[in-house]
Each structure stands twice: as structure tokens, then as C-alpha cells.
Design an enzyme around this catalytic site. Structure first.
Site, PDB file in Angstrom:
ATOM      1  N   HIS A  62       0.865  -1.267   0.046  1.00  0.00           N
ATOM      2  CA  HIS A  62      -0.041   0.061  -0.022  1.00  0.00           C
ATOM      3  C   HIS A  62       0.794   1.336  -0.072  1.00  0.00           C
ATOM      4  CE1 HIS A  62      -2.678  -2.514   2.512  1.00  0.00           C
ATOM      5  NE2 HIS A  62      -3.125  -2.908   1.316  1.00  0.00           N
ATOM      6  N   LYS A  72       6.444   6.991   6.699  1.00  0.00           N
ATOM      7  CA  LYS A  72       6.329   6.148   7.812  1.00  0.00           C
ATOM      8  C   LYS A  72       7.305   5.512   8.791  1.00  0.00           C
ATOM      9  CE  LYS A  72       2.399   4.002   5.709  1.00  0.00           C
ATOM     10  NZ  LYS A  72       1.757   2.763   4.850  1.00  0.00           N
ATOM     11  N   TYR A 132       2.769   2.170  13.498  1.00  0.00           N
ATOM     12  CA  TYR A 132       3.501   3.156  12.587  1.00  0.00           C
ATOM     13  C   TYR A 132       2.892   4.491  12.795  1.00  0.00           C
ATOM     14  CZ  TYR A 132      -0.276   1.703   9.477  1.00  0.00           C
ATOM     15  OH  TYR A 132      -1.470   1.431   8.795  1.00  0.00           O
ATOM     16  N   ASP A 170      -6.796  -6.620  -0.798  1.00  0.00           N
ATOM     17  CA  ASP A 170      -5.501  -6.856  -1.423  1.00  0.00           C
ATOM     18  C   ASP A 170      -5.289  -7.759  -2.492  1.00  0.00           C
ATOM     19  OD1 ASP A 170      -4.896  -4.887   0.278  1.00  0.00           O
ATOM     20  OD2 ASP A 170      -3.824  -6.135   1.676  1.00  0.00           O
TER      21      ASP A 170
END
Length: 181
Positions: A62, A72, A132, A170
């Protein structure tokens, strides 16, 4: 803290200095000034995310694009994962290349992933809690992705064939070649 830049420019593995004694341990998990010194700018993290997953789960690949792109800083609070970052920055010398790093509650490593990268992870332990920080807010319309098992990327997720657990969203993502051409 030990810092190692991966083969992908701007993507860093951070290993904290851990202080242990009979009471347990202590370590600094985040320091804005130290991270800024490493990456060359002060990140403005605006959103923290956490997920819990079971063995075999693969989340990814992603990213967010355009004005909602995200850098991130990722780590594992419980369990063990293989964390993957794929460089999709136009014109990058390492475009289409990836790094796969084992992150665990035990090794306490973190991975800094700059904007312009696809990201995903696979769970190697019975369960894993993944945490994250993001430097931009989530925006559904800016969400992009690539199929986790795109042959062009050749990522070893560490999960035996047939044991993967993939979300319906996904599994329908396009292959890397479909989006990179």
C-alpha cells in the site's frame, strides 16, 4: 542508536540502544531531533496507527499518492514480521527494488520509509502488533496498491505458499507491471 541506510536511498533501519537490568529494560523509541539528523529534515508525524494480525497475514502493498503521500516510521510491539518497502519514486535509481527487514518485539528495530514507497508486512509469529507513525493523514481517494506477489518484485514474505491470509481488497490489486508502465 545504530542507523543503517538500506540499498534504497532515504529508507533507514534504526536499532535502539537498550538498557536492561533486573527490573526489565528501557529504550528511547522516538526522538524527533535524532530522526531529523538521520533523514535530513524534521518529520511532522500527524497520525499513529496500530494493527493486530495472526500468522500468515500479509498486509500490502500500500501507499498514498500525491499531496497525501506518507512517510512512515514502523515497528513491532508484539511478535515478529517481515516488513517490506518498495521504491516507486519516478526516476529513482532503485525504482522497483525492495528491502525486506525482520522487525520484532525482541529486536526492537524500526524502519523509516520515506514518501514514494509501497509498504507491506507479513506476520511470522502467532500474532503481531504492528505500530506506525505517518507524516500525513489517511485519504481514501489517494490510496494506491500493488499485488503482494507480483512476480516482477520477487518478494519473499516468509510465508509458505497456501498459508497466506490476504484481504479481498489486497488480492484484487494490480500487478507491479500494470501500474509501473
Amino acid at each position: 542508536m545504530k542507523v543503517k541506510e538500506t540499498k534504497l536511498k532515504g529508507c533507514y533501519i534504526l536499532e535502539p540502544s537498550i538498557f536492561e537490568d533486573e527490573r526489565g529494560y528501557f529504550y528511547e523509541s522516538y526522538n524527533e531531533n535524532k530522526l531529523a539528523e538521520i533523514i535530513g529534515y524534521k518529520p511532522n508525524f500527524v497520525q499513529d496507527n496500530e494493527s493486530k494480525s495472526t500468522y500468515g497475514v500479509i498486509r500490502g502493498l500500500h501507499m498514498q499518492s500525491g499531496e497525501f503521500a506518507q512517510a512512515k516510521l514502523v515497528r513491532v510491539l508484539e511478535g515478529k514480521v517481515i516488513d517490506v518497502a518498495v521504491d516507486v519514486r519516478p526516476g529513482s535509481e532503485t525504482f522497483g527494488q525492495h528491502v525486506a527487514i525482520e522487525l520484532s518485539a525482541e529486536n526492537k528495530r524500526q524502519l523509516f520509509i520515506p514518501r514514494g514507497f509501497l509498504h507491506g508486512f507479513s506476520v511470522l509469529s502467532e500474532t503481531a502488533i504492528f505500530f506506525y507513525k505517518c507524516d500525513n493523514f489517511y485519504n481514501k481517494e489517494s490510496e494506491r496498491g500493488v499485488l503482494y506477489n507480483s512476480s516482477e518484485l520477487n518478494i519473499d514474505w516468509g510465508i509458505p505458499l497456501g498459508k497466506e491470509i490476504i484481504s479481498s481488497k489486497d488480492i484484487e490489486l494490480p500487478s507491479f507491471n500494470e501500474v509501473s508502465n
